[in-house]
Motif scaffolding. Structure first.
Motif, PDB file in Angstrom:
ATOM      1  N   ALA A  25       0.754  -1.199   0.006  1.00  0.00           N
ATOM      2  CA  ALA A  25       0.031  -0.174  -0.104  1.00  0.00           C
ATOM      3  C   ALA A  25       0.924   1.333   0.159  1.00  0.00           C
ATOM      4  O   ALA A  25       0.528   2.516  -0.763  1.00  0.00           O
ATOM      5  CB  ALA A  25      -0.896  -0.043   1.235  1.00  0.00           C
ATOM      6  N   SER A  26       1.794   1.229   0.843  1.00  0.00           N
ATOM      7  CA  SER A  26       2.726   2.353   0.985  1.00  0.00           C
ATOM      8  C   SER A  26       3.548   2.782  -0.290  1.00  0.00           C
ATOM      9  O   SER A  26       4.119   3.593  -0.678  1.00  0.00           O
ATOM     10  CB  SER A  26       3.822   2.428   2.011  1.00  0.00           C
ATOM     11  N   ASP A  31      -5.787  -0.950  -4.441  1.00  0.00           N
ATOM     12  CA  ASP A  31      -6.439  -1.867  -3.842  1.00  0.00           C
ATOM     13  C   ASP A  31      -6.512  -3.231  -4.375  1.00  0.00           C
ATOM     14  O   ASP A  31      -6.506  -4.355  -3.729  1.00  0.00           O
ATOM     15  CB  ASP A  31      -7.823  -1.266  -3.112  1.00  0.00           C
ATOM     16  N   GLU A  32      -7.199  -2.941  -5.569  1.00  0.00           N
ATOM     17  CA  GLU A  32      -7.516  -4.250  -6.450  1.00  0.00           C
ATOM     18  C   GLU A  32      -6.181  -5.179  -6.645  1.00  0.00           C
ATOM     19  O   GLU A  32      -5.926  -6.377  -6.591  1.00  0.00           O
ATOM     20  CB  GLU A  32      -7.918  -3.842  -7.781  1.00  0.00           C
ATOM     21  N   MET A  33      -5.026  -4.439  -6.838  1.00  0.00           N
ATOM     22  CA  MET A  33      -3.707  -5.003  -6.938  1.00  0.00           C
ATOM     23  C   MET A  33      -3.413  -5.741  -5.722  1.00  0.00           C
ATOM     24  O   MET A  33      -2.767  -7.013  -5.641  1.00  0.00           O
ATOM     25  CB  MET A  33      -2.548  -4.059  -7.403  1.00  0.00           C
ATOM     26  N   ILE A  34      -3.457  -5.308  -4.568  1.00  0.00           N
ATOM     27  CA  ILE A  34      -3.245  -5.719  -3.274  1.00  0.00           C
ATOM     28  C   ILE A  34      -3.740  -7.135  -3.145  1.00  0.00           C
ATOM     29  O   ILE A  34      -3.497  -8.199  -2.831  1.00  0.00           O
ATOM     30  CB  ILE A  34      -3.352  -4.682  -2.107  1.00  0.00           C
ATOM     31  N   ARG A  51     -10.816  -8.161   3.230  1.00  0.00           N
ATOM     32  CA  ARG A  51     -10.744  -7.852   4.609  1.00  0.00           C
ATOM     33  C   ARG A  51      -9.511  -8.022   5.326  1.00  0.00           C
ATOM     34  O   ARG A  51      -9.017  -7.062   6.211  1.00  0.00           O
ATOM     35  CB  ARG A  51     -11.645  -9.050   4.900  1.00  0.00           C
ATOM     36  N   ILE A  52      -8.648  -8.867   4.858  1.00  0.00           N
ATOM     37  CA  ILE A  52      -7.035  -9.007   5.151  1.00  0.00           C
ATOM     38  C   ILE A  52      -6.418  -7.789   4.900  1.00  0.00           C
ATOM     39  O   ILE A  52      -5.760  -7.088   5.723  1.00  0.00           O
ATOM     40  CB  ILE A  52      -6.530 -10.104   4.568  1.00  0.00           C
ATOM     41  N   ARG A  53      -6.615  -6.951   3.467  1.00  0.00           N
ATOM     42  CA  ARG A  53      -6.068  -5.844   3.367  1.00  0.00           C
ATOM     43  C   ARG A  53      -6.703  -4.750   4.251  1.00  0.00           C
ATOM     44  O   ARG A  53      -5.797  -3.864   4.804  1.00  0.00           O
ATOM     45  CB  ARG A  53      -6.285  -5.579   1.972  1.00  0.00           C
TER      46      ARG A  53
END
Length: 73
Positions: A25-26, A31-34, A51-53
């Motif tokens: 994230a940083s 979000d989709e890639m993560i 939810r984990i993200r």
């Protein structure tokens, strides 16, 4: 939905897995890639990965993640 990490890891918000997500994230990952990376590396479906993200980023409590896991997990 096969997760490659155990309950103990999911409960530890300082685990290396959550730290890895915070790093993604940083570094500017979407979000989709993560979420895709979480599913590929840690397992789970789209909802669990999201939810984990969110737990890793402090956007929701771990209990929200645990609610969607099987009761015997």
């Amino acid at each position: 939905m096969d997760l490659k990490v155990g309950r103990k890891t999911l409960l530890d918000t300082e685990s290396i897995e959550y730290q890895w997500i915070r790093t993604l994230a940083s570094d500017g990952s979407s979000d989709e890639m993560i979420n895709n990376s979480i599913r590929r590396c840690l397992g789970g479906n789209e909802d669990v990965a999201d939810r984990i993200r969110r737990v890793a980023l402090g956007l929701c409590p771990v209990t929200e993640l645990l609610r969607v896991l099987p009761t015997n997990y």
